[in-house]
Scaffold this motif. Structure first.
Motif, mmCIF file in Angstrom:
data_model
loop_
_atom_site.group_PDB
_atom_site.id
_atom_site.type_symbol
_atom_site.label_atom_id
_atom_site.label_comp_id
_atom_site.label_asym_id
_atom_site.label_seq_id
_atom_site.Cartn_x
_atom_site.Cartn_y
_atom_site.Cartn_z
ATOM 1 N N GLN A 2 25.632 -3.044 29.374
ATOM 2 C CA GLN A 2 25.710 -2.958 30.821
ATOM 3 C C GLN A 2 24.600 -2.083 31.371
ATOM 4 N N GLN A 12 17.230 3.536 28.974
ATOM 5 C CA GLN A 12 18.247 4.586 28.957
ATOM 6 C C GLN A 12 18.089 5.382 27.668
ATOM 7 N N VAL A 54 33.199 2.592 24.287
ATOM 8 C CA VAL A 54 33.679 2.457 25.664
ATOM 9 C C VAL A 54 35.007 1.715 25.738
ATOM 10 N N SER A 58 38.665 7.274 26.408
ATOM 11 C CA SER A 58 38.891 7.374 27.847
ATOM 12 C C SER A 58 37.821 8.228 28.506
ATOM 13 N N CYS A 59 37.278 9.181 27.759
ATOM 14 C CA CYS A 59 36.148 9.963 28.255
ATOM 15 C C CYS A 59 35.484 10.593 27.030
ATOM 16 N N GLN A 81 33.913 21.314 26.265
ATOM 17 C CA GLN A 81 32.498 20.976 26.361
ATOM 18 C C GLN A 81 31.640 22.220 26.250
ATOM 19 N N SER A 86 18.937 17.492 25.177
ATOM 20 C CA SER A 86 18.212 16.240 25.371
ATOM 21 C C SER A 86 16.731 16.425 25.136
ATOM 22 N N TYR A 95 13.999 9.039 22.566
ATOM 23 C CA TYR A 95 14.627 9.906 23.555
ATOM 24 C C TYR A 95 16.146 9.864 23.394
ATOM 25 N N LEU A 99 25.919 15.213 23.930
ATOM 26 C CA LEU A 99 26.839 16.114 24.605
ATOM 27 C C LEU A 99 27.595 16.864 23.514
ATOM 28 N N PRO B 13 27.377 3.816 27.176
ATOM 29 C CA PRO B 13 27.719 4.055 28.572
ATOM 30 C C PRO B 13 26.456 4.287 29.389
ATOM 31 N N LEU B 14 26.554 4.053 30.668
ATOM 32 C CA LEU B 14 25.436 4.299 31.580
ATOM 33 C C LEU B 14 25.341 5.799 31.815
ATOM 34 N N PHE B 15 24.151 6.366 31.598
ATOM 35 C CA PHE B 15 23.996 7.821 31.661
ATOM 36 C C PHE B 15 23.162 8.235 32.866
ATOM 37 N N TYR B 51 18.763 8.376 37.265
ATOM 38 C CA TYR B 51 18.663 8.120 35.829
ATOM 39 C C TYR B 51 17.476 8.848 35.215
ATOM 40 N N THR B 60 16.893 16.658 30.355
ATOM 41 C CA THR B 60 17.692 16.338 31.542
ATOM 42 C C THR B 60 17.513 17.371 32.655
ATOM 43 N N GLN B 81 22.986 23.716 33.925
ATOM 44 C CA GLN B 81 23.940 22.661 33.612
ATOM 45 C C GLN B 81 25.337 23.097 33.992
ATOM 46 N N GLN B 83 28.547 20.578 33.774
ATOM 47 C CA GLN B 83 29.202 19.904 32.668
ATOM 48 C C GLN B 83 29.053 18.415 32.888
ATOM 49 N N SER B 84 29.502 17.675 31.905
ATOM 50 C CA SER B 84 29.396 16.234 31.960
ATOM 51 C C SER B 84 30.738 15.644 32.397
ATOM 52 N N PHE B 85 30.681 14.548 33.122
ATOM 53 C CA PHE B 85 31.884 13.836 33.553
ATOM 54 C C PHE B 85 31.758 12.386 33.107
ATOM 55 N N SER B 86 32.832 11.838 32.602
ATOM 56 C CA SER B 86 32.715 10.508 32.009
ATOM 57 C C SER B 86 34.004 9.735 32.152
ATOM 58 N N GLY B 87 33.911 8.443 31.944
ATOM 59 C CA GLY B 87 35.093 7.604 31.972
ATOM 60 C C GLY B 87 34.762 6.213 32.462
ATOM 61 N N TYR B 95 31.707 1.750 32.378
ATOM 62 C CA TYR B 95 31.783 3.047 31.727
ATOM 63 C C TYR B 95 30.525 3.855 32.004
ATOM 64 N N VAL B 97 28.631 7.990 32.173
ATOM 65 C CA VAL B 97 28.591 9.421 31.887
ATOM 66 C C VAL B 97 27.589 10.029 32.840
ATOM 67 N N LEU B 99 25.747 13.776 33.802
ATOM 68 C CA LEU B 99 25.577 15.180 33.477
ATOM 69 C C LEU B 99 25.292 15.900 34.787
#
Lengths: 232, 232
Positions: A2, A12, A54, A58-59, A81, A86, A95, A99, B13-15, B51, B60, B81, B83-87, B95, B97, B99
DNA sequence: AGAATAGTGTCTGTCAGACACTATAGA
DNA sequence: TCTATAGTGTCTGACAGACACTATTCT
């Protein structure tokens, strides 16, 4: 894979999740590492980690827990976390973004589990320099160590390195091993009482002298923070 | 797209990277938001972000700084930084993520810059609830706010909301606006002296009464932490 | 009884809170 | 002089460090 309209212009970075699992083994703060079976860094010791699935994670917290379980059999009572790392240089494949999480677990809680898993092993913090870890994992562990040390100065974090039931002397030892400095028994007792995180277990255990009171975490308590540090 | 042998089994996942930029506008703690020009959440206010460009972003942190510069014209003196959030639910495209970073900047440092950019605007923290932000950005801002508040209790973080030169009264105001509580002038002065982060500028400015001494950050100092909090 | 460990009592030092005091500017 | 803001002096309270004291177990 995706890829949104807005991101399709860019490659990405490769995204992974790693975990620094701490425990206390023979009075030494230690981390659990796995022996890499594949390139790159095949045969090197590395943090347990991997890619987000994915469909089932869930996360990213779930990814970290799942990878720890799969690779080492461990389900830690505390996981948080740390931060993300990176850059183009940290993985020879290109690249990448990882996390990083850190977690704590009582050694006795995993010493049985760990036998079921091949090539996972505890290494004391001091022994890591000679180990030549994969990727930037040495650096990540240093950051995780610093975080755990800082947090141990103003919270009860080190309890998560102990068994469910523990004595004040054991908690004192865990704190001292983590922060690398001795603390006053009295100061610890004051914090235990003030925090209200623990309850007295109706049992005492032998320890060479007077029997020691056992404590355990109250149900559903959160890690609380104090307004002052143990001095550094 | 670069995909390793081990990851090719899974969708990645898309970051993305987002930044919560704080400043103090009219004595109110505020964040800088941008008006989304594209779907999803077109027309909603959102955190500036985007992105990673693997060709130009060394890590990042660079992505966060670049996106802030591009979208709002701001180059903040403090960026860290969060934190990261994802889901799977946080982005309708699938899906994801993100940062998240948080940053602080003096309002006067950007109020000129910001005119050059369309659809970027400061919103006070209190006004956000009525704004219906994109994605989980309301939640991310809450986490960032909490972090900034905590850190302001034991460090001089709020100086980064001020101009290069500032008075004690201005710093006191910044701290109070951030932590939501008044502090003692004397306590702040003790910390300023103890921290050794600042130097006296050979100039004083009018403020309605006795002239106020100007201070500025020493060259190359780091944000230092105190062992005790301002009480909550 | 003696050694070892558990747990208490209490003094000190440090630093934030409180607040009265002095200092210096403009009106 | 009056008011407003800047800055100091100093007492109090909270809590960590220090350490001597008592308590309880085993040998």
């Amino acid at each position: 894979m995706q890829v949104s309209q807005t991101s399709s212009l860019f490659k990405q970075p490769l995204f992974s999740v790693d975990a620094v699992l701490f425990s206390i083994v023979d009075n030494q703060l230690s981390v659990l590492l796995v022996d890499r079976a594949i390139v790159p860094y095949k045969g090197c010791w590395a943090l347990p980690g991997g890619y987000v699935n994915v469909d089932i994670d869930s996360c990213t917290d779930s990814t970290a827990r799942r990878k720890l379980k799969e690779k080492t059999g461990v389900e830690p009572p505390y996981l948080e976390q740390l931060q993300s790392f990176s850059g183009v240089d940290r993985d020879p494949r290109g690249y990448s973004v990882t996390l990083a999480y850190y977690a704590l677990v009582g050694y006795q809680l995993v010493s049985s589990n760990i036998d079921t898993v091949e090539d996972a092993q505890w290494w004391s913090i001091d022994s890591l320099v000679e180990l030549n870890l994969a990727f930037d994992h040495q650096f990540i562990i240093e950051k995780a160590l610093y975080r755990v040390q800082q947090k141990s100065l103003y919270s009860m974090l080190p309890v998560y390195c102990l068994a469910k039931q523990f004595t004040i002397a054991q908690l004192k030892m865990a704190i001292e091993v983590i922060i690398g400095k001795s603390i006053q028994r009295k100061s610890l007792i004051r914090r235990i009482e003030a925090s209200d995180m623990f309850e007295i277990v109706d049992e005492k255990i032998a320890s060479g002298g007077r029997l020691a009171q056992l404590y355990q975490l109250r149900n559903g308590v959160d890690l609380i923070s104090f307004e002052r540090n143990f001095s550094r």
